[in-house]
Design an enzyme around this catalytic site. Structure first.
Site, PDB file in Angstrom:
ATOM      1  N   PRO A 147     -28.766 -18.456  -9.109  1.00  0.00           N
ATOM      2  CA  PRO A 147     -28.328 -19.679  -9.799  1.00  0.00           C
ATOM      3  C   PRO A 147     -28.931 -20.947  -9.203  1.00  0.00           C
ATOM      4  O   PRO A 147     -29.285 -21.870  -9.936  1.00  0.00           O
ATOM      5  CB  PRO A 147     -26.803 -19.651  -9.620  1.00  0.00           C
ATOM      6  CG  PRO A 147     -26.479 -18.196  -9.494  1.00  0.00           C
ATOM      7  CD  PRO A 147     -27.632 -17.594  -8.735  1.00  0.00           C
ATOM      8  N   TYR A 148     -29.095 -21.004  -7.884  1.00  0.00           N
ATOM      9  CA  TYR A 148     -29.688 -22.209  -7.282  1.00  0.00           C
ATOM     10  C   TYR A 148     -31.069 -22.469  -7.895  1.00  0.00           C
ATOM     11  O   TYR A 148     -31.358 -23.569  -8.385  1.00  0.00           O
ATOM     12  CB  TYR A 148     -29.799 -22.050  -5.763  1.00  0.00           C
ATOM     13  CG  TYR A 148     -30.688 -23.089  -5.138  1.00  0.00           C
ATOM     14  CD1 TYR A 148     -30.344 -24.433  -5.169  1.00  0.00           C
ATOM     15  CD2 TYR A 148     -31.915 -22.735  -4.558  1.00  0.00           C
ATOM     16  CE1 TYR A 148     -31.191 -25.398  -4.620  1.00  0.00           C
ATOM     17  CE2 TYR A 148     -32.754 -23.690  -4.012  1.00  0.00           C
ATOM     18  CZ  TYR A 148     -32.394 -25.014  -4.052  1.00  0.00           C
ATOM     19  OH  TYR A 148     -33.238 -25.967  -3.522  1.00  0.00           O
ATOM     20  N   GLY A 149     -31.919 -21.438  -7.868  1.00  0.00           N
ATOM     21  CA  GLY A 149     -33.268 -21.590  -8.422  1.00  0.00           C
ATOM     22  C   GLY A 149     -33.219 -21.935  -9.902  1.00  0.00           C
ATOM     23  O   GLY A 149     -34.036 -22.728 -10.388  1.00  0.00           O
ATOM     24  N   THR A 151     -30.857 -23.607 -11.462  1.00  0.00           N
ATOM     25  CA  THR A 151     -30.467 -25.017 -11.698  1.00  0.00           C
ATOM     26  C   THR A 151     -31.689 -25.922 -11.538  1.00  0.00           C
ATOM     27  O   THR A 151     -31.889 -26.838 -12.326  1.00  0.00           O
ATOM     28  CB  THR A 151     -29.347 -25.499 -10.737  1.00  0.00           C
ATOM     29  OG1 THR A 151     -29.805 -25.480  -9.378  1.00  0.00           O
ATOM     30  CG2 THR A 151     -28.080 -24.676 -10.887  1.00  0.00           C
TER      31      THR A 151
END
Ligand code: UDP
Length: 339
Positions: A147-149, A151
Site C-alpha cells: 500500500p505504501y508504494g 499511495t
C-alpha cells in the site's frame, strides 16, 4: 524564492528546509507532527527566513487558507507516512494520509496558483522488478507491491492528470523524484535522521554501535546475491536535496519530469554493517535472521537521466561519508531530538 515544504519536521523535509535557507530562500515549513520532530522545527525556527505552520494536509480548508494567504513560487511535497509494514497493517490510514493529503494539497495549489511542485516519490512504486530491469531506469513499469508504494504511485498519477487539466495553475510544471535508500544527516549535525520507531539499516547499526541495542538482525542471508544479503542503493540526504533544487531550477512552464535518485551502485547489508564498524570502531553484534517480507533481493537505480539532464553530481556519494555524517548526528543525539 518562497518555497513551501510539506513534512518540514521529517528527516528529508527538514534537510530540504535547511538547504533552501542556506541558499537564501524564504521557507514555509508545514507539518502535522504526526511523525515529524518538533526539535527540527526549533532548529529551523532560529532562522529569520523560516516560518512554520502546524497543519494536517487532509484538512482541506486549512491547507487552502495557508497556501492562499502567501505567495509561493514552489512546493516541495515530502509529507507522508512511509513505513511499508505499517501500510500493510493500516492501508486506510496510508491512503487517507498520503493520497487524500496530496489531493488536498493539489486543490490548494490550484486555488493559490502556485506554478511548481516537486513530489517526493519512491522506488517502491516499481515493486519488485525482474532481474533484467536492474539497474532500474525511469521507464521500468510501476507495479508497487504494498500500500505504501501504491499511495505514492497514485499521487504521481494524480499530479500528472492535474498538470494537464484546466484545474492546474497556468504554466504549472512539476517533477516526481523516485528515491532509493536515503542516508546520512546534515554534515554539521544540526539536524538528523530521527524516526520513531527506527526501522532503517544505517541508524539501527549505529544505535547498536552506541550500545542502545544489543544486536542488529540481518534480514535474510540466503538471497541470490554475492554475500547472501540484500543489495540497496544509498544516496546522501544532502545530495538528494541537491537533486530537488537542480530540478526546480531546470523546470520550465508546462513541463513534467520524472527522475530516479540513487547512485547506481549497490551495497549489501553486510557492506553497510562493515562500513558502520569501520566508522564507529565498534563490533556491532549481528544476528542472522529470516527474510523481511516484501524485500526484493537487489534494488539499485539507473540515475543517468538525473546526471545527464541536470548535471547532478553527488558530493557525498561515498557510503563511508554517509555513515560518518549519520554517526556524527547520532553520537550527539543518541535519543533523537531533545524532547
Ligand atoms: N535490514 C536488515 N536489518 C534491519 C533493517 C534493515 O537486515 O534491522 C535490511 C533490509 O532487509 C534491507 C536493507 O537492510 O535489505 C535496507 O533496509 P531499510 O529498511 O534501511 O530500507 P528499505 O530498503 O527497506 O527502504
Amino acid at each position: 524564492m518562497r518555497v513551501l515544504v510539506t513534512g518540514s519536521a521529517g528527516y528529508i523535509g527538514s534537510h530540504a528546509c535547511l538547504e533552501l535557507l542556506a541558499r537564501g530562500h524564504d521557507v514555509v515549513g508545514l507539518d502535522d507532527y504526526s511523525r515529524g520532530n518538533r526539535g527540527a522545527t526549533d532548529v529551523l525556527g532560529a532562522h529569520r527566513s523560516f516560518e512554520f505552520l502546524q497543519i494536517d494536509l487532509t484538512d482541506r480548508d486549512a491547507t487552502r487558507r495557508a497556501l492562499s494567504a502567501r505567495s509561493f513560487d514552489a512546493v516541495l511535497h515530502f509529507a507522508a507516512l512511509a513505513y511499508v509494514g505499517e501500510s500493510v497493517d493500516e492501508p486506510l490510514r496510508y491512503y487517507g494520509n498520503n493520497v487524500v493529503g496530496s489531493l488536498s494539497l493539489l486543490d490548494a495549489i490550484a486555488a493559490a496558483g502556485i506554478p511548481r511542485l516537486i513530489f517526493s516519490s519512491t522506488c517502491a512504486t516499481y515493486g519488485e522488478p525482474s532481474p533484467e530491469r536492474i539497474p532500474i531506469d525511469e521507464t521500468c513499469p510501476q507495479q508497487p507491491v504494498n500500500p505504501y508504494g501504491r499511495t505514492k504511485f497514485m499521487v504521481e498519477e494524480m499530479i500528472r492528470d492535474f498538470s494537464v487539466s484546466a484545474d492546474a495553475p497556468s504554466g504549472f510544471g512539476y517533477a516526481a523524484l523516485r528515491y532509493f535508500n536515503v542516508a546520512g544527516s546534515d554534515p554539521q549535525a544540526r539536524i538528523g535522521e530521527a524516526h520513531d520507531p527506527e526501522t532503517h539499516l544505517i541508524p539501527l547499526c549505529l544505535q547498536t554501535a552506541l550500545g542502545l541495542r544489543g544486536s542488529l538482525t540481518v534480514f535474510g542471508t540466503d538471497y541470490p546475491t554475492p554475500d547472501g544479503t540484500c543489495i540497496r542503493d544509498y544516496v546522501h540526504v544532502q545530495d538528494l536535496i541537491g537533486a530537488h533544487l537542480a530540478v526546480l531550477d531546470a523546470l520550465v512552464d508546462g513541463e513534467s519530469r520524472v527522475y530516479n535518485v540513487g547512485l547506481g551502485r549497490g551495497y549489501s547489508v553486510r557492506d553497510v554493517i562493515d562500513a558502520c564498524r569501520s566508522v564507529t570502531g565498534a563490533d556491532i553484534t549481528t544476528v542472522d535472521g529470516d527474510r523481511r517480507p516484501g524485500d526484493p533481493p537487489t534494488l539499485f537505480a539507473n540515475s543517468d537521466l538525473l546526471q545527464t539532464e541536470l548535471g547532478w553530481t553527488p558530493q557525498r556519494g561515498d557510503l563511508r561519508v554517509m555513515v560518518e555524517d549519520a554517526w556524527r548526528w547520532l553520537k550527539t543525539n543518541p535519543k533523537g531530538y531533545p524532547a
